[in-house]
Design a protein around this motif. Structure first.
Motif, PDB file in Angstrom:
ATOM      1  N   ALA A  47      42.368  48.331  35.302  1.00 32.84           N
ATOM      2  CA  ALA A  47      41.800  49.675  35.135  1.00 32.84           C
ATOM      3  C   ALA A  47      40.277  49.624  35.081  1.00 32.84           C
ATOM      4  CB  ALA A  47      42.353  50.324  33.868  1.00 32.84           C
ATOM      5  N   ILE A  48      39.737  48.665  34.347  1.00 33.31           N
ATOM      6  CA  ILE A  48      38.282  48.528  34.266  1.00 33.31           C
ATOM      7  C   ILE A  48      37.726  48.167  35.637  1.00 33.31           C
ATOM      8  CG2 ILE A  48      36.409  47.152  33.275  1.00 33.31           C
ATOM      9  CD1 ILE A  48      38.192  46.935  30.726  1.00 33.31           C
ATOM     10  N   GLY A  49      38.414  47.300  36.356  1.00 39.10           N
ATOM     11  CA  GLY A  49      37.978  46.928  37.699  1.00 39.10           C
ATOM     12  C   GLY A  49      37.970  48.114  38.648  1.00 39.10           C
ATOM     13  N   GLU A  50      39.006  48.952  38.567  1.00 37.34           N
ATOM     14  CA  GLU A  50      39.053  50.154  39.411  1.00 37.34           C
ATOM     15  C   GLU A  50      37.892  51.089  39.084  1.00 37.34           C
ATOM     16  OE1 GLU A  50      42.863  52.129  39.437  1.00 37.34           O
ATOM     17  OE2 GLU A  50      43.910  50.210  39.560  1.00 37.34           O
ATOM     18  N   THR A  51      37.574  51.209  37.792  1.00 33.03           N
ATOM     19  CA  THR A  51      36.458  52.052  37.384  1.00 33.03           C
ATOM     20  C   THR A  51      35.144  51.504  37.929  1.00 33.03           C
ATOM     21  OG1 THR A  51      37.649  52.648  35.368  1.00 33.03           O
ATOM     22  CG2 THR A  51      35.275  53.061  35.390  1.00 33.03           C
ATOM     23  N   LYS A  52      34.928  50.188  37.778  1.00 34.93           N
ATOM     24  CA  LYS A  52      33.704  49.583  38.311  1.00 34.93           C
ATOM     25  C   LYS A  52      33.623  49.745  39.819  1.00 34.93           C
ATOM     26  CE  LYS A  52      32.829  45.991  34.867  1.00 34.93           C
ATOM     27  NZ  LYS A  52      32.751  44.528  34.637  1.00 34.93           N
ATOM     28  N   LEU A  53      34.751  49.592  40.501  1.00 35.59           N
ATOM     29  CA  LEU A  53      34.780  49.756  41.952  1.00 35.59           C
ATOM     30  C   LEU A  53      34.366  51.172  42.331  1.00 35.59           C
ATOM     31  CD1 LEU A  53      35.499  48.709  44.790  1.00 35.59           C
ATOM     32  CD2 LEU A  53      37.851  49.409  44.337  1.00 35.59           C
ATOM     33  N   SER A  54      34.906  52.175  41.655  1.00 34.36           N
ATOM     34  CA  SER A  54      34.570  53.573  41.941  1.00 34.36           C
ATOM     35  C   SER A  54      33.093  53.850  41.686  1.00 34.36           C
ATOM     36  CB  SER A  54      35.419  54.519  41.089  1.00 34.36           C
ATOM     37  OG  SER A  54      36.778  54.354  41.405  1.00 34.36           O
ATOM     38  N   ILE A  55      32.590  53.333  40.572  1.00 31.97           N
ATOM     39  CA  ILE A  55      31.170  53.537  40.245  1.00 31.97           C
ATOM     40  C   ILE A  55      30.293  52.841  41.274  1.00 31.97           C
ATOM     41  CG2 ILE A  55      29.366  52.960  38.574  1.00 31.97           C
ATOM     42  CD1 ILE A  55      31.499  53.440  36.368  1.00 31.97           C
ATOM     43  N   LEU A  57      30.998  52.147  44.387  1.00 32.47           N
ATOM     44  CA  LEU A  57      31.033  52.892  45.648  1.00 32.47           C
ATOM     45  C   LEU A  57      30.196  54.160  45.559  1.00 32.47           C
ATOM     46  CD1 LEU A  57      34.800  52.461  46.607  1.00 32.47           C
ATOM     47  CD2 LEU A  57      32.810  51.387  47.709  1.00 32.47           C
ATOM     48  N   ALA A  58      30.272  54.860  44.414  1.00 34.16           N
ATOM     49  CA  ALA A  58      29.506  56.099  44.240  1.00 34.16           C
ATOM     50  C   ALA A  58      28.002  55.828  44.233  1.00 34.16           C
ATOM     51  CB  ALA A  58      29.912  56.787  42.943  1.00 34.16           C
ATOM     52  N   LEU A  59      27.607  54.688  43.675  1.00 33.49           N
ATOM     53  CA  LEU A  59      26.190  54.349  43.603  1.00 33.49           C
ATOM     54  C   LEU A  59      25.715  53.510  44.782  1.00 33.49           C
ATOM     55  CD1 LEU A  59      25.934  53.396  39.806  1.00 33.49           C
ATOM     56  CD2 LEU A  59      25.277  55.557  40.892  1.00 33.49           C
ATOM     57  N   SER A  60      26.622  53.187  45.684  1.00 33.29           N
ATOM     58  CA  SER A  60      26.317  52.300  46.825  1.00 33.29           C
ATOM     59  C   SER A  60      25.738  50.979  46.342  1.00 33.29           C
ATOM     60  CB  SER A  60      25.352  52.983  47.799  1.00 33.29           C
ATOM     61  OG  SER A  60      25.925  54.144  48.323  1.00 33.29           O
ATOM     62  N   SER A  61      26.376  50.412  45.303  1.00 32.48           N
ATOM     63  CA  SER A  61      25.927  49.145  44.733  1.00 32.48           C
ATOM     64  C   SER A  61      26.947  48.059  45.054  1.00 32.48           C
ATOM     65  CB  SER A  61      25.766  49.278  43.214  1.00 32.48           C
ATOM     66  OG  SER A  61      25.518  48.019  42.632  1.00 32.48           O
ATOM     67  N   PRO A  62      26.624  47.182  46.019  1.00 33.81           N
ATOM     68  CA  PRO A  62      27.579  46.136  46.371  1.00 33.81           C
ATOM     69  C   PRO A  62      27.886  45.188  45.208  1.00 33.81           C
ATOM     70  CG  PRO A  62      25.601  46.024  47.778  1.00 33.81           C
ATOM     71  CD  PRO A  62      25.426  47.149  46.825  1.00 33.81           C
ATOM     72  N   GLU A  63      26.917  44.973  44.334  1.00 36.26           N
ATOM     73  CA  GLU A  63      27.143  44.072  43.186  1.00 36.26           C
ATOM     74  C   GLU A  63      28.224  44.637  42.258  1.00 36.26           C
ATOM     75  OE1 GLU A  63      24.715  42.409  39.329  1.00 36.26           O
ATOM     76  OE2 GLU A  63      23.592  42.783  41.170  1.00 36.26           O
ATOM     77  N   ILE A  64      28.150  45.911  41.956  1.00 40.24           N
ATOM     78  CA  ILE A  64      29.145  46.536  41.069  1.00 40.24           C
ATOM     79  C   ILE A  64      30.501  46.611  41.770  1.00 40.24           C
ATOM     80  CG2 ILE A  64      29.739  48.626  39.777  1.00 40.24           C
ATOM     81  CD1 ILE A  64      26.759  49.093  39.339  1.00 40.24           C
ATOM     82  N   VAL A  65      30.500  46.859  43.076  1.00 38.51           N
ATOM     83  CA  VAL A  65      31.748  46.887  43.831  1.00 38.51           C
ATOM     84  C   VAL A  65      32.432  45.528  43.740  1.00 38.51           C
ATOM     85  CG1 VAL A  65      32.723  47.028  46.156  1.00 38.51           C
ATOM     86  CG2 VAL A  65      31.066  48.734  45.406  1.00 38.51           C
ATOM     87  N   LEU A  66      31.673  44.447  43.945  1.00 41.09           N
ATOM     88  CA  LEU A  66      32.248  43.103  43.872  1.00 41.09           C
ATOM     89  C   LEU A  66      32.746  42.775  42.466  1.00 41.09           C
ATOM     90  CD1 LEU A  66      29.813  41.089  46.158  1.00 41.09           C
ATOM     91  CD2 LEU A  66      32.168  41.779  46.632  1.00 41.09           C
ATOM     92  N   GLN A  67      32.004  43.209  41.447  1.00 37.69           N
ATOM     93  CA  GLN A  67      32.462  43.000  40.070  1.00 37.69           C
ATOM     94  C   GLN A  67      33.792  43.716  39.843  1.00 37.69           C
ATOM     95  OE1 GLN A  67      29.324  44.382  37.501  1.00 37.69           O
ATOM     96  NE2 GLN A  67      28.072  42.544  37.788  1.00 37.69           N
ATOM     97  N   GLY A  68      33.900  44.919  40.357  1.00 41.90           N
ATOM     98  CA  GLY A  68      35.141  45.681  40.208  1.00 41.90           C
ATOM     99  C   GLY A  68      36.308  45.006  40.904  1.00 41.90           C
ATOM    100  N   LEU A  69      36.073  44.530  42.126  1.00 37.70           N
ATOM    101  CA  LEU A  69      37.136  43.840  42.853  1.00 37.70           C
ATOM    102  C   LEU A  69      37.566  42.562  42.138  1.00 37.70           C
ATOM    103  CD1 LEU A  69      35.870  44.325  46.517  1.00 37.70           C
ATOM    104  CD2 LEU A  69      37.860  45.410  45.442  1.00 37.70           C
ATOM    105  N   ALA A  70      36.592  41.820  41.633  1.00 39.23           N
ATOM    106  CA  ALA A  70      36.907  40.576  40.911  1.00 39.23           C
ATOM    107  C   ALA A  70      37.700  40.867  39.649  1.00 39.23           C
ATOM    108  CB  ALA A  70      35.620  39.826  40.578  1.00 39.23           C
ATOM    109  N   GLN A  71      37.314  41.906  38.918  1.00 40.73           N
ATOM    110  CA  GLN A  71      38.025  42.232  37.683  1.00 40.73           C
ATOM    111  C   GLN A  71      39.427  42.747  37.981  1.00 40.73           C
ATOM    112  OE1 GLN A  71      35.575  44.064  34.825  1.00 40.73           O
ATOM    113  NE2 GLN A  71      37.060  43.800  33.196  1.00 40.73           N
ATOM    114  N   GLN A  72      39.604  43.450  39.089  1.00 42.39           N
ATOM    115  CA  GLN A  72      40.944  43.886  39.487  1.00 42.39           C
ATOM    116  C   GLN A  72      41.820  42.668  39.800  1.00 42.39           C
ATOM    117  OE1 GLN A  72      40.017  46.662  42.716  1.00 42.39           O
ATOM    118  NE2 GLN A  72      41.277  48.156  41.637  1.00 42.39           N
ATOM    119  N   ALA A  73      41.266  41.702  40.513  1.00 46.56           N
ATOM    120  CA  ALA A  73      42.031  40.500  40.846  1.00 46.56           C
ATOM    121  C   ALA A  73      42.395  39.728  39.587  1.00 46.56           C
ATOM    122  CB  ALA A  73      41.235  39.619  41.799  1.00 46.56           C
TER     123      ALA A  73
END
Length: 116
Positions: A47-55, A57-73
């Protein structure tokens, strides 16, 4: 907390305090090793990873997107480990896997050299 420990130690024998501390530590370790806890941690990380991924994507921040994907995995792995532990616990409880069916420790041999 330290003041509480001092008060307990002052009113109880030191051996009783040490035994109580050991019992509480053992209980927390057993709790941390259960499948239910692993599964819940997995869901939380997903859930936290999905939230980071959404944030991200909304901010166009590849670093946060990758953090979200890693936390989801990580969450998926924890959830699968928890589900496997729960299945094993259920099989042992239901008698599907006998409690003495565990593998012997590596290098465990009897006097004749055979694995025990």
């Amino acid at each position: 907390m330290e003041q509480e420990t001092t008060e307990i130690q002052g009113s109880a024998p030191p051996r009783a305090v040490a035994e109580l501390k050991d019992a509480v530590t053992d209980a927390f370790e057993r709790l941390a090793q259960t499948g239910s806890v692993d599964r819940l941690r997995g869901y939380a990380n997903e859930a936290i990873g999905e939230t980071k991924l959404s944030i991200g994507l909304a901010l166009s921040s590849p670093e946060i997107v990758l953090q979200g994907l890693a936390q989801q995995a990580l969450g998926q792995a924890q959830r699968y480990i928890g589900e496997a532990k729960l299945a094993e616990e259920a099989n042992i409880r239901d008698g599907v896997i006998p409690t003495d069916a565990c593998s012997p420790p590596i290098g465990a041999t009897d006097q004749g050299g055979a694995i025990q």
